[in-house]
Design a protein around this motif. Sequence first.
Motif, PDB file in Angstrom:
ATOM      1  N   LYS A 153       0.836  -1.206   0.000  1.00 54.62           N
ATOM      2  CA  LYS A 153       0.000   0.000   0.000  1.00 54.62           C
ATOM      3  C   LYS A 153       0.868   1.252   0.000  1.00 54.62           C
ATOM      4  O   LYS A 153       0.524   2.247  -0.631  1.00 54.62           O
ATOM      5  N   THR A 154       2.003   1.195   0.716  1.00 48.22           N
ATOM      6  CA  THR A 154       2.921   2.328   0.718  1.00 48.22           C
ATOM      7  C   THR A 154       3.450   2.584  -0.689  1.00 48.22           C
ATOM      8  O   THR A 154       3.499   3.733  -1.145  1.00 48.22           O
ATOM      9  N   ALA A 155       3.822   1.535  -1.371  1.00 48.47           N
ATOM     10  CA  ALA A 155       4.295   1.687  -2.750  1.00 48.47           C
ATOM     11  C   ALA A 155       3.192   2.245  -3.635  1.00 48.47           C
ATOM     12  O   ALA A 155       3.442   3.093  -4.507  1.00 48.47           O
ATOM     13  N   GLU A 156       1.973   1.796  -3.419  1.00 52.09           N
ATOM     14  CA  GLU A 156       0.840   2.274  -4.215  1.00 52.09           C
ATOM     15  C   GLU A 156       0.588   3.758  -3.955  1.00 52.09           C
ATOM     16  O   GLU A 156       0.381   4.540  -4.891  1.00 52.09           O
ATOM     17  N   HIS A 157       0.628   4.168  -2.694  1.00 56.63           N
ATOM     18  CA  HIS A 157       0.389   5.573  -2.353  1.00 56.63           C
ATOM     19  C   HIS A 157       1.534   6.456  -2.848  1.00 56.63           C
ATOM     20  O   HIS A 157       1.285   7.582  -3.297  1.00 56.63           O
ATOM     21  N   LEU A 158       2.748   5.956  -2.786  1.00 56.98           N
ATOM     22  CA  LEU A 158       3.867   6.737  -3.320  1.00 56.98           C
ATOM     23  C   LEU A 158       3.753   6.914  -4.827  1.00 56.98           C
ATOM     24  O   LEU A 158       4.117   7.959  -5.367  1.00 56.98           O
ATOM     25  N   ARG A 159       3.251   5.900  -5.514  1.00 57.90           N
ATOM     26  CA  ARG A 159       3.049   6.025  -6.960  1.00 57.90           C
ATOM     27  C   ARG A 159       1.991   7.096  -7.257  1.00 57.90           C
ATOM     28  O   ARG A 159       2.152   7.881  -8.201  1.00 57.90           O
ATOM     29  N   ILE A 160       0.934   7.155  -6.454  1.00 60.29           N
ATOM     30  CA  ILE A 160      -0.106   8.172  -6.645  1.00 60.29           C
ATOM     31  C   ILE A 160       0.478   9.565  -6.416  1.00 60.29           C
ATOM     32  O   ILE A 160       0.215  10.487  -7.181  1.00 60.29           O
ATOM     33  N   ILE A 161       1.295   9.706  -5.368  1.00 56.67           N
ATOM     34  CA  ILE A 161       1.917  10.998  -5.082  1.00 56.67           C
ATOM     35  C   ILE A 161       2.857  11.380  -6.225  1.00 56.67           C
ATOM     36  O   ILE A 161       2.890  12.538  -6.645  1.00 56.67           O
ATOM     37  N   LYS A 162       3.620  10.425  -6.730  1.00 55.36           N
ATOM     38  CA  LYS A 162       4.553  10.681  -7.836  1.00 55.36           C
ATOM     39  C   LYS A 162       3.795  11.124  -9.090  1.00 55.36           C
ATOM     40  O   LYS A 162       4.231  12.018  -9.806  1.00 55.36           O
ATOM     41  N   ASP A 163       2.653  10.498  -9.340  1.00 53.38           N
ATOM     42  CA  ASP A 163       1.875  10.859 -10.526  1.00 53.38           C
ATOM     43  C   ASP A 163       1.273  12.258 -10.417  1.00 53.38           C
ATOM     44  O   ASP A 163       1.050  12.907 -11.433  1.00 53.38           O
ATOM     45  N   LYS A 164       1.030  12.733  -9.194  1.00 56.85           N
ATOM     46  CA  LYS A 164       0.470  14.078  -9.012  1.00 56.85           C
ATOM     47  C   LYS A 164       1.520  15.169  -9.193  1.00 56.85           C
ATOM     48  O   LYS A 164       1.177  16.303  -9.473  1.00 56.85           O
ATOM     49  N   ILE A 165       2.786  14.801  -9.031  1.00 55.33           N
ATOM     50  CA  ILE A 165       3.847  15.816  -9.120  1.00 55.33           C
ATOM     51  C   ILE A 165       4.196  16.099 -10.554  1.00 55.33           C
ATOM     52  O   ILE A 165       4.196  15.486 -11.479  1.00 55.33           O
TER      53      ILE A 165
END
Length: 91
Positions: free
Chosen positions: A79-91
Amino acid sequence: MDANFNHLVTPKLVKIFYILSMILVTLSALMVVMIGIKVAQLHDGWFLGLLIICSSPVVWFFELILTRIFMEALVVRFKTAEHLRIIKDKI
């Protein structure tokens, strides 16, 4: 078949593995009870058999707790990897 690994399969499989592990832990606890019954039937083995039978639910509970902790740690990691991917996509 996601070749880019954008969608993770492991969090979905954890549910199946958790159910299977609960079944295996329960079966092993039942086997311990059966061993306790066999030991209790031995000559002068009633106390040890009773002790084995009474300890089986406690061991079962701790094995389930340890399994749950392991599965939760695995899910948190993904889930941490998934949330980091979402944050990365927003940047």
